[in-house]
Design a protein around this motif. Structure first.
Motif, PDB file in Angstrom:
ATOM      1  N   VAL A   1       0.837  -1.201   0.000  1.00  7.50           N
ATOM      2  CA  VAL A   1       0.000   0.000   0.000  1.00  7.50           C
ATOM      3  C   VAL A   1       0.874   1.254   0.000  1.00  7.50           C
ATOM      4  O   VAL A   1       1.785   1.369   0.830  1.00  7.50           O
ATOM      5  N   PRO A   2       0.632   2.212  -0.905  1.00  6.08           N
ATOM      6  CA  PRO A   2       1.438   3.445  -0.977  1.00  6.08           C
ATOM      7  C   PRO A   2       0.991   4.455   0.084  1.00  6.08           C
ATOM      8  O   PRO A   2       0.398   5.494  -0.231  1.00  6.08           O
ATOM      9  N   TRP A   3       1.311   4.176   1.325  1.00  5.47           N
ATOM     10  CA  TRP A   3       0.817   4.999   2.433  1.00  5.47           C
ATOM     11  C   TRP A   3       1.221   6.467   2.303  1.00  5.47           C
ATOM     12  O   TRP A   3       0.475   7.357   2.732  1.00  5.47           O
ATOM     13  N   SER A   4       2.366   6.735   1.708  1.00  2.00           N
ATOM     14  CA  SER A   4       2.833   8.127   1.597  1.00  2.00           C
ATOM     15  C   SER A   4       1.938   8.962   0.688  1.00  2.00           C
ATOM     16  O   SER A   4       1.973  10.191   0.734  1.00  2.00           O
TER      17      SER A   4
ATOM     18  N   VAL B   1     -15.565  -4.261  -8.391  1.00  2.00           N
ATOM     19  CA  VAL B   1     -16.204  -5.579  -8.467  1.00  2.00           C
ATOM     20  C   VAL B   1     -15.377  -6.618  -7.720  1.00  2.00           C
ATOM     21  O   VAL B   1     -15.908  -7.430  -6.946  1.00  2.00           O
ATOM     22  N   ASN B   2     -14.080  -6.600  -7.935  1.00  2.00           N
ATOM     23  CA  ASN B   2     -13.212  -7.587  -7.285  1.00  2.00           C
ATOM     24  C   ASN B   2     -13.190  -7.416  -5.772  1.00  2.00           C
ATOM     25  O   ASN B   2     -13.209  -8.408  -5.022  1.00  2.00           O
ATOM     26  N   LEU B   3     -13.163  -6.170  -5.310  1.00  2.55           N
ATOM     27  CA  LEU B   3     -13.147  -5.949  -3.867  1.00  2.55           C
ATOM     28  C   LEU B   3     -14.480  -6.335  -3.238  1.00  2.55           C
ATOM     29  O   LEU B   3     -14.513  -6.979  -2.184  1.00  2.55           O
ATOM     30  N   LEU B   4     -15.585  -5.951  -3.858  1.00  4.04           N
ATOM     31  CA  LEU B   4     -16.888  -6.318  -3.307  1.00  4.04           C
ATOM     32  C   LEU B   4     -17.046  -7.837  -3.259  1.00  4.04           C
ATOM     33  O   LEU B   4     -17.661  -8.388  -2.339  1.00  4.04           O
ATOM     34  N   THR B   5     -16.486  -8.522  -4.245  1.00  2.00           N
ATOM     35  CA  THR B   5     -16.510  -9.989  -4.227  1.00  2.00           C
ATOM     36  C   THR B   5     -15.737 -10.512  -3.027  1.00  2.00           C
ATOM     37  O   THR B   5     -16.209 -11.402  -2.305  1.00  2.00           O
ATOM     38  N   GLU B   6     -14.555  -9.971  -2.803  1.00  5.09           N
ATOM     39  CA  GLU B   6     -13.751 -10.404  -1.659  1.00  5.09           C
ATOM     40  C   GLU B   6     -14.433 -10.044  -0.339  1.00  5.09           C
ATOM     41  O   GLU B   6     -14.311 -10.766   0.655  1.00  5.09           O
ATOM     42  N   ASP B   7     -15.162  -8.949  -0.312  1.00  2.00           N
ATOM     43  CA  ASP B   7     -15.829  -8.509   0.914  1.00  2.00           C
ATOM     44  C   ASP B   7     -16.830  -9.530   1.447  1.00  2.00           C
ATOM     45  O   ASP B   7     -17.102  -9.580   2.643  1.00  2.00           O
TER      46      ASP B   7
ATOM     47  N   HIS C   1      -6.799 -10.351   1.063  1.00  2.00           N
ATOM     48  CA  HIS C   1      -7.067  -9.735  -0.229  1.00  2.00           C
ATOM     49  C   HIS C   1      -7.957  -8.497  -0.090  1.00  2.00           C
ATOM     50  O   HIS C   1      -7.667  -7.451  -0.680  1.00  2.00           O
ATOM     51  N   SER C   2      -9.022  -8.616   0.674  1.00  2.00           N
ATOM     52  CA  SER C   2      -9.882  -7.444   0.860  1.00  2.00           C
ATOM     53  C   SER C   2      -9.168  -6.364   1.663  1.00  2.00           C
ATOM     54  O   SER C   2      -9.363  -5.172   1.408  1.00  2.00           O
ATOM     55  N   ILE C   3      -8.330  -6.761   2.609  1.00  2.00           N
ATOM     56  CA  ILE C   3      -7.588  -5.778   3.411  1.00  2.00           C
ATOM     57  C   ILE C   3      -6.699  -4.926   2.519  1.00  2.00           C
ATOM     58  O   ILE C   3      -6.745  -3.692   2.538  1.00  2.00           O
ATOM     59  N   VAL C   4      -5.856  -5.580   1.718  1.00  2.00           N
ATOM     60  CA  VAL C   4      -4.878  -4.843   0.929  1.00  2.00           C
ATOM     61  C   VAL C   4      -5.552  -4.068  -0.198  1.00  2.00           C
ATOM     62  O   VAL C   4      -5.136  -2.936  -0.518  1.00  2.00           O
ATOM     63  N   MET C   5      -6.610  -4.626  -0.791  1.00  2.00           N
ATOM     64  CA  MET C   5      -7.278  -3.913  -1.872  1.00  2.00           C
ATOM     65  C   MET C   5      -7.948  -2.641  -1.370  1.00  2.00           C
ATOM     66  O   MET C   5      -7.840  -1.578  -1.983  1.00  2.00           O
ATOM     67  N   ARG C   6      -8.643  -2.742  -0.245  1.00  2.00           N
ATOM     68  CA  ARG C   6      -9.311  -1.544   0.274  1.00  2.00           C
ATOM     69  C   ARG C   6      -8.285  -0.492   0.694  1.00  2.00           C
ATOM     70  O   ARG C   6      -8.460   0.706   0.426  1.00  2.00           O
ATOM     71  N   ASP C   7      -7.229  -0.912   1.366  1.00  2.00           N
ATOM     72  CA  ASP C   7      -6.201   0.047   1.788  1.00  2.00           C
ATOM     73  C   ASP C   7      -5.585   0.739   0.578  1.00  2.00           C
ATOM     74  O   ASP C   7      -5.356   1.958   0.594  1.00  2.00           O
TER      75      ASP C   7
ATOM     76  N   SER D   1      -4.700   5.497  -2.346  1.00  2.00           N
ATOM     77  CA  SER D   1      -4.363   6.061  -3.660  1.00  2.00           C
ATOM     78  C   SER D   1      -5.492   6.888  -4.252  1.00  2.00           C
ATOM     79  O   SER D   1      -5.323   7.506  -5.297  1.00  2.00           O
ATOM     80  N   ARG D   2      -6.668   6.879  -3.593  1.00  2.00           N
ATOM     81  CA  ARG D   2      -7.859   7.574  -4.089  1.00  2.00           C
ATOM     82  C   ARG D   2      -8.263   7.048  -5.471  1.00  2.00           C
ATOM     83  O   ARG D   2      -8.682   7.802  -6.352  1.00  2.00           O
ATOM     84  N   ALA D   3      -8.162   5.754  -5.636  1.00  2.00           N
ATOM     85  CA  ALA D   3      -8.468   5.141  -6.930  1.00  2.00           C
ATOM     86  C   ALA D   3      -9.961   5.125  -7.224  1.00  2.00           C
ATOM     87  O   ALA D   3     -10.361   5.153  -8.391  1.00  2.00           O
ATOM     88  N   VAL D   4     -10.798   5.062  -6.177  1.00  2.00           N
ATOM     89  CA  VAL D   4     -12.246   4.987  -6.379  1.00  2.00           C
ATOM     90  C   VAL D   4     -12.948   5.924  -5.395  1.00  2.00           C
ATOM     91  O   VAL D   4     -12.361   6.363  -4.407  1.00  2.00           O
ATOM     92  N   ASP D   5     -14.213   6.181  -5.679  1.00  2.00           N
ATOM     93  CA  ASP D   5     -15.040   7.012  -4.803  1.00  2.00           C
ATOM     94  C   ASP D   5     -15.295   6.245  -3.501  1.00  2.00           C
ATOM     95  O   ASP D   5     -15.967   5.208  -3.511  1.00  2.00           O
ATOM     96  N   PRO D   6     -14.786   6.724  -2.365  1.00  2.00           N
ATOM     97  CA  PRO D   6     -14.928   5.964  -1.122  1.00  2.00           C
ATOM     98  C   PRO D   6     -16.361   5.867  -0.614  1.00  2.00           C
ATOM     99  O   PRO D   6     -16.740   4.873   0.009  1.00  2.00           O
ATOM    100  N   VAL D   7     -17.174   6.884  -0.873  1.00  2.02           N
ATOM    101  CA  VAL D   7     -18.572   6.859  -0.427  1.00  2.02           C
ATOM    102  C   VAL D   7     -19.361   5.831  -1.231  1.00  2.02           C
ATOM    103  O   VAL D   7     -20.091   5.012  -0.669  1.00  2.02           O
ATOM    104  N   ALA D   8     -19.206   5.865  -2.552  1.00  8.92           N
ATOM    105  CA  ALA D   8     -19.896   4.895  -3.405  1.00  8.92           C
ATOM    106  C   ALA D   8     -19.439   3.478  -3.087  1.00  8.92           C
ATOM    107  O   ALA D   8     -20.242   2.537  -3.080  1.00  8.92           O
ATOM    108  N   LEU D   9     -18.146   3.322  -2.810  1.00  8.31           N
ATOM    109  CA  LEU D   9     -17.609   2.000  -2.487  1.00  8.31           C
ATOM    110  C   LEU D   9     -18.238   1.453  -1.210  1.00  8.31           C
ATOM    111  O   LEU D   9     -18.644   0.289  -1.152  1.00  8.31           O
ATOM    112  N   GLU D  10     -18.332   2.285  -0.181  1.00  9.23           N
ATOM    113  CA  GLU D  10     -18.882   1.818   1.093  1.00  9.23           C
ATOM    114  C   GLU D  10     -20.374   1.508   0.973  1.00  9.23           C
ATOM    115  O   GLU D  10     -20.862   0.528   1.550  1.00  9.23           O
TER     116      GLU D  10
END
Length: 320
Positions: A40-43, A74-80, A113-119, A124-133
């Motif tokens: 995860v690119p924490w910086s 889709v992949n993260l929601l599947t893992e969730d 898998h879900s841990i690292v994908m969500r982090d 990285s702000r790759a997706v809309d966090p509100v829509a994702l949740e």
């Protein structure tokens, strides 16, 4: 006169216990420990709007391509939905002995898998966090029920193909992401998924030797009715269409990179010594595969034509 064995789920679970123990030992010997936080690119992280008073998410902040953004969700929601999957396989395979040990080991590995994908997605702000949740809440609240609840052999057959399908989806999403960090993360996840596929594929191979007619029927049912585990999530059909057009996962990939490799390894279409029911299932499978290949070819042609039209439209627009 030798009476045919009546293969109940309980009898099969007992008969395959030794195979599960052997495959579990093999899996633990080759699986490598890895730490989700290292991918995860924490910086790059910063506060979002809301209680932290940070910056609201905007599309231009995303480092990944449009199709990868859809596929990542889709992949993260599947893992969730792991709690539902765990319930399904623990109920079918049991929580004791080698079966139970594998069920818990698999669940623990999938949880990473879900841990690292969500982090990654949030940092990285790759997706809309509100829509994702909101999508996570909707999908998990609906739960998951397997299409293949006929028998434990159907469950084994399903995961043998599904784990490979998931591996391919993760790997291709990384390749199409445009972000090397995302690609590396998903390659690590795909390695896990491949090991899980090998476990179930080898277990299915043992089942075909032990109960060939019943296992052949399970394989035919699973292949002809296959759906990805995330099919019930909100907007799945539209997302699947975008993913297919983008070349991440479509009929051609499903046929060539998922179904055929497993079937070839198991030599399913050439399996001898089947009874009438097994032969019927084998014939059904062969006919279906011919039709699937034809469907994939038609999809390839339509996809190529659509992409060509889009490219021509872009070229014409750039000249204006």
């Amino acid at each position: 006169m030798t009476l045919a064995v009546q293969w109940t789920d309980a009898r099969l679970l007992h008969a395959l216990e030794e195979v599960v123990e052997r495959e579990l030992d093999r899996h633990l010997g080759v699986a490598k420990e890895w730490m989700p936080h290292e991918y995860v690119p924490w910086s790059q992280g910063r506060d979002f709007d809301g209680v932290m008073g940070g910056e609201a998410w905007a599309l231009e902040q995303s480092p990944v391509s449009d199709v990868a953004r859809v596929s990542l969700v889709v992949n993260l929601l599947t893992e969730d939905n792991l709690p539902s999957y765990h319930h399904e396989i623990a109920t079918m395979f049991g929580r004791g002995g080698a079966w139970g040990t594998w069920v818990h080991q698999w669940t623990a590995e999938e949880g990473r898998h879900s841990i690292v994908m969500r982090d990654y997605l949030l940092t990285s702000r790759a997706v809309d966090p509100v829509a994702l949740e909101r999508a996570r809440m909707s999908h998990m609240a609906a739960g998951f029920e397997s299409d293949n609840s006929h028998s434990m052999l159907h469950s084994v057959a399903y995961v043998a193909f599904q784990e490979l399908a998931t591996r391919i989806s993760h790997r291709n999403t990384g390749h199409h992401s445009g972000d090397p960090i995302c690609d590396r993360m998903l390659a690590r996840i795909a390695t896990d998924e491949n090991l899980h596929m090998v476990f179930y594929r080898n277990l299915l191979q043992a089942a075909l030797e032990l109960a060939p007619d019943e296992a052949m029927r399970a394989v035919a049912d699973v292949v002809t009715g296959f759906r990805m585990p995330g099919h019930g999530m909100p907007g799945f059909e539209r997302a699947a269409a975008q993913i297919a057009l983008g070349g991440i996962y479509n009929l051609r990939i499903h046929h060539d990179d998922v179904i055929q490799p497993v079937l070839r390894y198991l030599k399913v279409l050439d399996l001898p010594g089947l009874g009438p029911e097994g032969q019927r299932a084998q014939e059904e499978l062969g006919l279906f595969l011919g039709g699937l290949d034809s469907q994939a070819t038609r999809f390839d042609e339509r996809r190529a034509a659509l992409l060509a039209r889009r490219e021509a439209a872009r070229a014409e627009k750039s000249q204006v």
